[in-house]
Scaffold this motif. Sequence first.
Motif, PDB file in Angstrom:
ATOM      1  N   ASP A 180      -0.548   4.035   2.081  1.00  0.00           N
ATOM      2  CA  ASP A 180      -0.925   4.260   0.676  1.00  0.00           C
ATOM      3  C   ASP A 180      -0.087   5.342   0.011  1.00  0.00           C
ATOM      4  O   ASP A 180      -0.289   5.631  -1.176  1.00  0.00           O
ATOM      5  CB  ASP A 180      -2.417   4.617   0.533  1.00  0.00           C
ATOM      6  CG  ASP A 180      -3.331   3.516   1.037  1.00  0.00           C
ATOM      7  OD1 ASP A 180      -2.985   2.327   0.863  1.00  0.00           O
ATOM      8  OD2 ASP A 180      -4.383   3.830   1.622  1.00  0.00           O
ATOM      9  N   LYS A 181       0.835   5.949   0.758  1.00  0.00           N
ATOM     10  CA  LYS A 181       1.741   6.940   0.177  1.00  0.00           C
ATOM     11  C   LYS A 181       3.195   6.476   0.233  1.00  0.00           C
ATOM     12  O   LYS A 181       3.960   6.672  -0.708  1.00  0.00           O
ATOM     13  CB  LYS A 181       1.590   8.281   0.902  1.00  0.00           C
ATOM     14  CG  LYS A 181       0.273   8.988   0.632  1.00  0.00           C
ATOM     15  CD  LYS A 181       0.139   9.383  -0.830  1.00  0.00           C
ATOM     16  CE  LYS A 181      -1.119  10.178  -1.101  1.00  0.00           C
ATOM     17  NZ  LYS A 181      -1.267  10.524  -2.544  1.00  0.00           N
ATOM     18  N   LEU A 182       3.596   5.906   1.348  1.00  0.00           N
ATOM     19  CA  LEU A 182       4.948   5.398   1.525  1.00  0.00           C
ATOM     20  C   LEU A 182       4.886   3.912   1.862  1.00  0.00           C
ATOM     21  O   LEU A 182       3.857   3.376   2.254  1.00  0.00           O
ATOM     22  CB  LEU A 182       5.665   6.143   2.649  1.00  0.00           C
ATOM     23  CG  LEU A 182       5.921   7.628   2.456  1.00  0.00           C
ATOM     24  CD1 LEU A 182       6.552   8.221   3.715  1.00  0.00           C
ATOM     25  CD2 LEU A 182       6.818   7.895   1.251  1.00  0.00           C
ATOM     26  N   GLY A 183       6.024   3.236   1.703  1.00  0.00           N
ATOM     27  CA  GLY A 183       6.132   1.839   2.109  1.00  0.00           C
ATOM     28  C   GLY A 183       5.315   0.885   1.281  1.00  0.00           C
ATOM     29  O   GLY A 183       5.065  -0.254   1.710  1.00  0.00           O
ATOM     30  N   CYS A 184       4.879   1.291   0.092  1.00  0.00           N
ATOM     31  CA  CYS A 184       4.035   0.450  -0.741  1.00  0.00           C
ATOM     32  C   CYS A 184       4.311   0.743  -2.212  1.00  0.00           C
ATOM     33  O   CYS A 184       4.960   1.735  -2.549  1.00  0.00           O
ATOM     34  CB  CYS A 184       2.555   0.693  -0.437  1.00  0.00           C
ATOM     35  SG  CYS A 184       1.999   2.384  -0.778  1.00  0.00           S
ATOM     36  N   ILE A 185       3.829  -0.131  -3.066  1.00  0.00           N
ATOM     37  CA  ILE A 185       3.882   0.101  -4.514  1.00  0.00           C
ATOM     38  C   ILE A 185       2.472  -0.051  -5.049  1.00  0.00           C
ATOM     39  O   ILE A 185       1.930  -1.160  -5.140  1.00  0.00           O
ATOM     40  CB  ILE A 185       4.851  -0.876  -5.207  1.00  0.00           C
ATOM     41  CG1 ILE A 185       6.292  -0.579  -4.777  1.00  0.00           C
ATOM     42  CG2 ILE A 185       4.718  -0.778  -6.725  1.00  0.00           C
ATOM     43  CD1 ILE A 185       7.338  -1.437  -5.441  1.00  0.00           C
ATOM     44  N   LYS A 186       1.844   1.076  -5.346  1.00  0.00           N
ATOM     45  CA  LYS A 186       0.485   1.102  -5.867  1.00  0.00           C
ATOM     46  C   LYS A 186       0.244   2.454  -6.525  1.00  0.00           C
ATOM     47  O   LYS A 186       0.943   3.441  -6.219  1.00  0.00           O
ATOM     48  CB  LYS A 186      -0.535   0.861  -4.756  1.00  0.00           C
ATOM     49  CG  LYS A 186      -0.522   1.895  -3.648  1.00  0.00           C
ATOM     50  CD  LYS A 186      -1.605   1.646  -2.606  1.00  0.00           C
ATOM     51  CE  LYS A 186      -1.441   0.339  -1.888  1.00  0.00           C
ATOM     52  NZ  LYS A 186      -2.423   0.179  -0.769  1.00  0.00           N
ATOM     53  N   PRO A 187      -0.716   2.539  -7.447  1.00  0.00           N
ATOM     54  CA  PRO A 187      -1.007   3.834  -8.065  1.00  0.00           C
ATOM     55  C   PRO A 187      -1.370   4.881  -7.015  1.00  0.00           C
ATOM     56  O   PRO A 187      -2.127   4.619  -6.078  1.00  0.00           O
ATOM     57  CB  PRO A 187      -2.203   3.508  -8.977  1.00  0.00           C
ATOM     58  CG  PRO A 187      -2.049   2.064  -9.300  1.00  0.00           C
ATOM     59  CD  PRO A 187      -1.502   1.442  -8.047  1.00  0.00           C
ATOM     60  N   GLY A 188      -0.799   6.060  -7.159  1.00  0.00           N
ATOM     61  CA  GLY A 188      -1.043   7.154  -6.239  1.00  0.00           C
ATOM     62  C   GLY A 188      -0.023   7.276  -5.128  1.00  0.00           C
ATOM     63  O   GLY A 188       0.026   8.294  -4.441  1.00  0.00           O
ATOM     64  N   ALA A 189       0.788   6.235  -4.922  1.00  0.00           N
ATOM     65  CA  ALA A 189       1.828   6.291  -3.893  1.00  0.00           C
ATOM     66  C   ALA A 189       2.990   7.148  -4.375  1.00  0.00           C
ATOM     67  O   ALA A 189       3.206   7.332  -5.577  1.00  0.00           O
ATOM     68  CB  ALA A 189       2.313   4.889  -3.551  1.00  0.00           C
ATOM     69  N   PHE A 190       3.750   7.677  -3.420  1.00  0.00           N
ATOM     70  CA  PHE A 190       4.951   8.423  -3.779  1.00  0.00           C
ATOM     71  C   PHE A 190       5.951   7.502  -4.472  1.00  0.00           C
ATOM     72  O   PHE A 190       6.088   6.324  -4.103  1.00  0.00           O
ATOM     73  CB  PHE A 190       5.610   9.024  -2.534  1.00  0.00           C
ATOM     74  CG  PHE A 190       4.797  10.106  -1.878  1.00  0.00           C
ATOM     75  CD1 PHE A 190       4.285  11.159  -2.624  1.00  0.00           C
ATOM     76  CD2 PHE A 190       4.556  10.087  -0.516  1.00  0.00           C
ATOM     77  CE1 PHE A 190       3.537  12.166  -2.028  1.00  0.00           C
ATOM     78  CE2 PHE A 190       3.812  11.087   0.097  1.00  0.00           C
ATOM     79  CZ  PHE A 190       3.297  12.124  -0.659  1.00  0.00           C
ATOM     80  N   ALA A 191       6.641   8.040  -5.450  1.00  0.00           N
ATOM     81  CA  ALA A 191       7.630   7.260  -6.193  1.00  0.00           C
ATOM     82  C   ALA A 191       8.957   7.267  -5.433  1.00  0.00           C
ATOM     83  O   ALA A 191       9.940   7.881  -5.838  1.00  0.00           O
ATOM     84  CB  ALA A 191       7.795   7.819  -7.598  1.00  0.00           C
ATOM     85  N   ASP A 192       8.958   6.586  -4.284  1.00  0.00           N
ATOM     86  CA  ASP A 192      10.159   6.362  -3.477  1.00  0.00           C
ATOM     87  C   ASP A 192      10.477   4.872  -3.597  1.00  0.00           C
ATOM     88  O   ASP A 192       9.824   4.033  -2.961  1.00  0.00           O
ATOM     89  CB  ASP A 192       9.911   6.726  -2.016  1.00  0.00           C
ATOM     90  CG  ASP A 192       9.743   8.224  -1.791  1.00  0.00           C
ATOM     91  OD1 ASP A 192       9.718   8.972  -2.781  1.00  0.00           O
ATOM     92  OD2 ASP A 192       9.633   8.631  -0.627  1.00  0.00           O
TER      93      ASP A 192
END
Length: 411
Positions: free
Chosen positions: A362-374
């Motif tokens: 939910d922070k890396l490796g995904c695209i969703k609200p609240g995830a890091f903008a990587d």
Amino acid sequence: MILFENARVFDGVNADCAEGMSLLIENDVIREVSDRPIKADNAQRIDLAGKTLMPGLIDLHIHAYFSDLNAKLVDSRDAPYRTAHAVRKLGHALDCGFTSVRDIGGGDYPLAAAIHDKLIRAPRFFYAGKVLSMTGGHVDYRLPGERHHTQGYCSCGSMNWGGVVVDGVDECIKAAREELRRGAHCIKIVASGGVMSPSDPMWMNQFREDETRAIVNECVERRTYVSAHCHPVSAIRRSVDFGVRCIEHATLIDAETAQFVAERGVYVVPTMSVIFVTMDVGAALGMTPDSMGKLKIAADSALEGLQHMRDAGVKMGYGTDLLGPTYDQQCREFEFRRDIFTPLELLRQATSIGAEILMQEDKLGCIKPGAFADLIVVDGDPLRDIGLLAANGEKLDLIMRAGEIVKDRLS
């Protein structure tokens, strides 16, 4: 704020990519994801024109300081040389779309702090600190004729840049606690012999059960995990039995052991790049005949092992383990794996599964609200052509790391 519009989104998991998506980035996180236009009057707008927006890539097996194939030479060149190599290597990784890396042996707090303070260009940096090795183990770099080692924690001696030699439960506990104190994301142990070490055959199991379990317990108490360097099936099975959460390499794994690993939910990070790239250039770069012989054993079994793990349903991350001047072959791992895995499987390995291994769901490796903008923007469809990610960043129109655009061919 930055607003991406008209994006085709691969979220790290699903094969069906949503079209015409908008993403709003605020500071270093994804604030909003929508299939409708997002109102953001003060945002910088970037039209992706239907190109694929996806999570940044994750390489789970690097050694930033490993500036030569000869580990003893790396030691003798000292910290300034190793750091210069790390700067070059990490910058190259970022330019290839790797927005996170896990340094699984040798990385340390000073390098992590320099990255955090933006003194150097680099991906998000997770590090395991010094590798724990028993005497005569894979990270005990002494040649058979050398008597004494200086790989302990005594400040008066020259410390092995990549590892610490420990024997017995008390020394294992102390070393694990010391590396965790120094900010290690996890602890790496060497549970079998290796290719580059001078005095241990690949088939050799390393560390006793009580030693391994003691290290695992320290990590559990710290809410993290142990990752183990393993080549043969015996070392893999022992490590899993003793509580290790992640296996590095697993080069000689067979079908039965792959099923065993899958049933217990243990992760594996195979590393094809270091095998096949070094097979090509190792002799020219000074690898010994003994190491080249061990490398040949690994090469003969590596792809078959990948197939065994795929068939068993083992969760695998993306790792490269490239040493010295071969660092610039990092993207070729996609090529080496492509005959075994589909593009979707490879994308998951390099994004969402990598995040699971890092304990960053939910922070890396995904695209969703609240995830890091990587994030990266691919000029083409990597779900059809994984080679787009094997082109050293040439097919990436935009790279964002922690909300900062580090490459932009679109604005």
